[in-house]
Design a protein around this motif. Structure first.
Motif, PDB file in Angstrom:
ATOM      1  N   ARG A   9       0.840  -1.200   0.000  1.00  0.00           N
ATOM      2  CA  ARG A   9       0.000   0.000   0.000  1.00  0.00           C
ATOM      3  C   ARG A   9       0.871   1.244   0.000  1.00  0.00           C
ATOM      4  NH1 ARG A   9      -4.037   1.946   4.845  1.00  0.00           N
ATOM      5  NH2 ARG A   9      -2.104   1.738   6.009  1.00  0.00           N
ATOM      6  N   GLU A  10       1.950   1.205   0.751  1.00  0.00           N
ATOM      7  CA  GLU A  10       2.862   2.344   0.841  1.00  0.00           C
ATOM      8  C   GLU A  10       3.408   2.737  -0.537  1.00  0.00           C
ATOM      9  OE1 GLU A  10       7.192   3.192   2.846  1.00  0.00           O
ATOM     10  OE2 GLU A  10       5.829   1.854   3.897  1.00  0.00           O
ATOM     11  N   LEU A  11       3.641   1.756  -1.389  1.00  0.00           N
ATOM     12  CA  LEU A  11       4.125   2.026  -2.743  1.00  0.00           C
ATOM     13  C   LEU A  11       3.092   2.818  -3.544  1.00  0.00           C
ATOM     14  CD1 LEU A  11       6.337   1.455  -4.916  1.00  0.00           C
ATOM     15  CD2 LEU A  11       5.057  -0.610  -5.461  1.00  0.00           C
ATOM     16  N   LEU A  12       1.836   2.450  -3.440  1.00  0.00           N
ATOM     17  CA  LEU A  12       0.783   3.171  -4.165  1.00  0.00           C
ATOM     18  C   LEU A  12       0.564   4.559  -3.573  1.00  0.00           C
ATOM     19  CD1 LEU A  12      -1.150   2.964  -6.513  1.00  0.00           C
ATOM     20  CD2 LEU A  12      -2.810   1.897  -4.993  1.00  0.00           C
ATOM     21  N   VAL A  13       0.609   4.675  -2.248  1.00  0.00           N
ATOM     22  CA  VAL A  13       0.452   5.981  -1.602  1.00  0.00           C
ATOM     23  C   VAL A  13       1.550   6.924  -2.076  1.00  0.00           C
ATOM     24  CG1 VAL A  13       0.600   7.210   0.602  1.00  0.00           C
ATOM     25  CG2 VAL A  13      -0.780   5.129   0.428  1.00  0.00           C
ATOM     26  N   GLU A  14       2.784   6.457  -2.055  1.00  0.00           N
ATOM     27  CA  GLU A  14       3.895   7.309  -2.496  1.00  0.00           C
ATOM     28  C   GLU A  14       3.809   7.611  -3.986  1.00  0.00           C
ATOM     29  OE1 GLU A  14       8.764   7.395  -2.599  1.00  0.00           O
ATOM     30  OE2 GLU A  14       7.776   6.010  -1.220  1.00  0.00           O
ATOM     31  N   GLY A  15       3.402   6.613  -4.779  1.00  0.00           N
ATOM     32  CA  GLY A  15       3.326   6.774  -6.229  1.00  0.00           C
ATOM     33  C   GLY A  15       2.304   7.782  -6.703  1.00  0.00           C
ATOM     34  N   VAL A  16       1.347   8.131  -5.861  1.00  0.00           N
ATOM     35  CA  VAL A  16       0.373   9.171  -6.199  1.00  0.00           C
ATOM     36  C   VAL A  16       1.072  10.537  -6.240  1.00  0.00           C
ATOM     37  CG1 VAL A  16      -1.669  10.402  -5.322  1.00  0.00           C
ATOM     38  CG2 VAL A  16      -1.636   7.910  -5.370  1.00  0.00           C
ATOM     39  N   PHE A  17       2.161  10.678  -5.482  1.00  0.00           N
ATOM     40  CA  PHE A  17       2.858  11.963  -5.362  1.00  0.00           C
ATOM     41  C   PHE A  17       4.175  12.057  -6.129  1.00  0.00           C
ATOM     42  CE2 PHE A  17       0.326  11.457  -1.503  1.00  0.00           C
ATOM     43  CZ  PHE A  17      -0.451  12.612  -1.590  1.00  0.00           C
ATOM     44  N   PRO A  54       7.470   9.480  -8.351  1.00  0.00           N
ATOM     45  CA  PRO A  54       7.873   8.163  -8.870  1.00  0.00           C
ATOM     46  C   PRO A  54       8.483   7.299  -7.767  1.00  0.00           C
ATOM     47  CG  PRO A  54       8.670   9.914 -10.305  1.00  0.00           C
ATOM     48  CD  PRO A  54       8.125  10.581  -9.072  1.00  0.00           C
ATOM     49  N   CYS A  55       8.096   6.038  -7.745  1.00  0.00           N
ATOM     50  CA  CYS A  55       8.644   5.122  -6.754  1.00  0.00           C
ATOM     51  C   CYS A  55       8.547   3.694  -7.264  1.00  0.00           C
ATOM     52  CB  CYS A  55       7.929   5.270  -5.409  1.00  0.00           C
ATOM     53  SG  CYS A  55       6.207   4.796  -5.457  1.00  0.00           S
ATOM     54  N   GLY A  56       9.220   2.816  -6.555  1.00  0.00           N
ATOM     55  CA  GLY A  56       9.209   1.402  -6.892  1.00  0.00           C
ATOM     56  C   GLY A  56      10.346   1.041  -7.815  1.00  0.00           C
ATOM     57  N   HIS A  57      10.617  -0.238  -7.872  1.00  0.00           N
ATOM     58  CA  HIS A  57      11.600  -0.785  -8.792  1.00  0.00           C
ATOM     59  C   HIS A  57      11.273  -2.265  -8.965  1.00  0.00           C
ATOM     60  CE1 HIS A  57      13.185  -1.494  -4.766  1.00  0.00           C
ATOM     61  NE2 HIS A  57      13.840  -2.526  -5.259  1.00  0.00           N
ATOM     62  N   GLY A  58      11.792  -2.855  -9.979  1.00  0.00           N
ATOM     63  CA  GLY A  58      11.500  -4.269 -10.196  1.00  0.00           C
ATOM     64  C   GLY A  58      10.132  -4.480 -10.802  1.00  0.00           C
ATOM     65  N   ASP A  59       9.325  -5.314 -10.163  1.00  0.00           N
ATOM     66  CA  ASP A  59       8.039  -5.731 -10.728  1.00  0.00           C
ATOM     67  C   ASP A  59       6.965  -4.657 -10.734  1.00  0.00           C
ATOM     68  OD1 ASP A  59       9.202  -8.179 -11.035  1.00  0.00           O
ATOM     69  OD2 ASP A  59       8.195  -9.115  -9.340  1.00  0.00           O
ATOM     70  N   VAL A  60       7.032  -3.716  -9.795  1.00  0.00           N
ATOM     71  CA  VAL A  60       5.989  -2.686  -9.696  1.00  0.00           C
ATOM     72  C   VAL A  60       6.641  -1.318  -9.565  1.00  0.00           C
ATOM     73  CG1 VAL A  60       3.991  -1.865  -8.390  1.00  0.00           C
ATOM     74  CG2 VAL A  60       4.437  -4.323  -8.545  1.00  0.00           C
ATOM     75  N   ARG A  61       6.280  -0.434 -10.490  1.00  0.00           N
ATOM     76  CA  ARG A  61       6.708   0.971 -10.419  1.00  0.00           C
ATOM     77  C   ARG A  61       5.466   1.830 -10.593  1.00  0.00           C
ATOM     78  NH1 ARG A  61       9.864   1.892 -14.961  1.00  0.00           N
ATOM     79  NH2 ARG A  61       9.004  -0.016 -15.811  1.00  0.00           N
ATOM     80  N   VAL A  62       5.403   2.921  -9.821  1.00  0.00           N
ATOM     81  CA  VAL A  62       4.215   3.782  -9.822  1.00  0.00           C
ATOM     82  C   VAL A  62       4.676   5.230  -9.867  1.00  0.00           C
ATOM     83  CG1 VAL A  62       2.082   4.372  -8.584  1.00  0.00           C
ATOM     84  CG2 VAL A  62       3.044   2.062  -8.366  1.00  0.00           C
TER      85      VAL A  62
END
Length: 159
Positions: A55-63, A65-73
């Motif tokens: 969930r933290e990845l999606l929360v941060e990705g709204v604001f 760029p974040c993530g690496h590997g299989d999911v980036r948002v």
């Protein structure tokens, strides 16, 4: 008691800069799995395609760029609309999905009200489970605790 926060919405599967197709999806958050978000993509197959990530990845990705590997948002604008892009990679292929930022943000806000950031571990019940596991059993605690798990070689039975 567990709570589920769901939201049906239409994402866009980006095929090229000029072309995308609609993909119905369901966002799901479950308090019994407080660190994760689940997205089910309803493509033209018998079963939906399910993805689970932090969930933290999606929360941060709204604001930002974040993530690496299989999911980036990451957030961006498409034709003047605020969207959240999700790049998903698996052994079966890659997908770039576009989600309306307002709908994703509103759904995330609901999940954050149900389980505020930093309180996720309280939902797991780890402390209660450990306490139960480590609690002495009435009448048997002393017997088990005091018994020698490795009897000496000088046993009476073996003589």
């Amino acid at each position: 008691m567990h709570t589920v926060v769901e939201r049906e919405l239409e994402l866009r599967l980006v095929l090229s800069p000029e072309r995308s197709i609609p993909v119905p999806a369901r966002l799901t958050y479950r308090t019994e799995d407080p660190y994760a978000v689940h997205i089910a993509f309803h493509i033209s197959s018998e079963h939906p395609v399910d993805w689970t990530f932090a969930r933290e990845l999606l929360v941060e990705g709204v604001f930002r760029p974040c993530g690496h590997g299989d999911v980036r948002v990451w957030p961006t604008k498409v034709d003047g609309r605020s969207v959240v892009l999700m790049a998903l990679s698996s052994p079966d292929g890659d997908a770039l999905l576009e989600a309306p930022a307002a709908a994703v943000s509103a759904w995330l806000e609901r999940t954050l009200r149900v389980v505020p950031p930093g309180s996720e571990s309280e939902r797991l019940g780890i402390d209660d489970g450990l306490a139960e596991l480590l609690a002495p059993t009435p009448g048997r605690a002393d017997e088990l605790w005091l018994r020698d798990p490795w009897p000496s070689d000088e046993s009476v039975d073996g003589e």
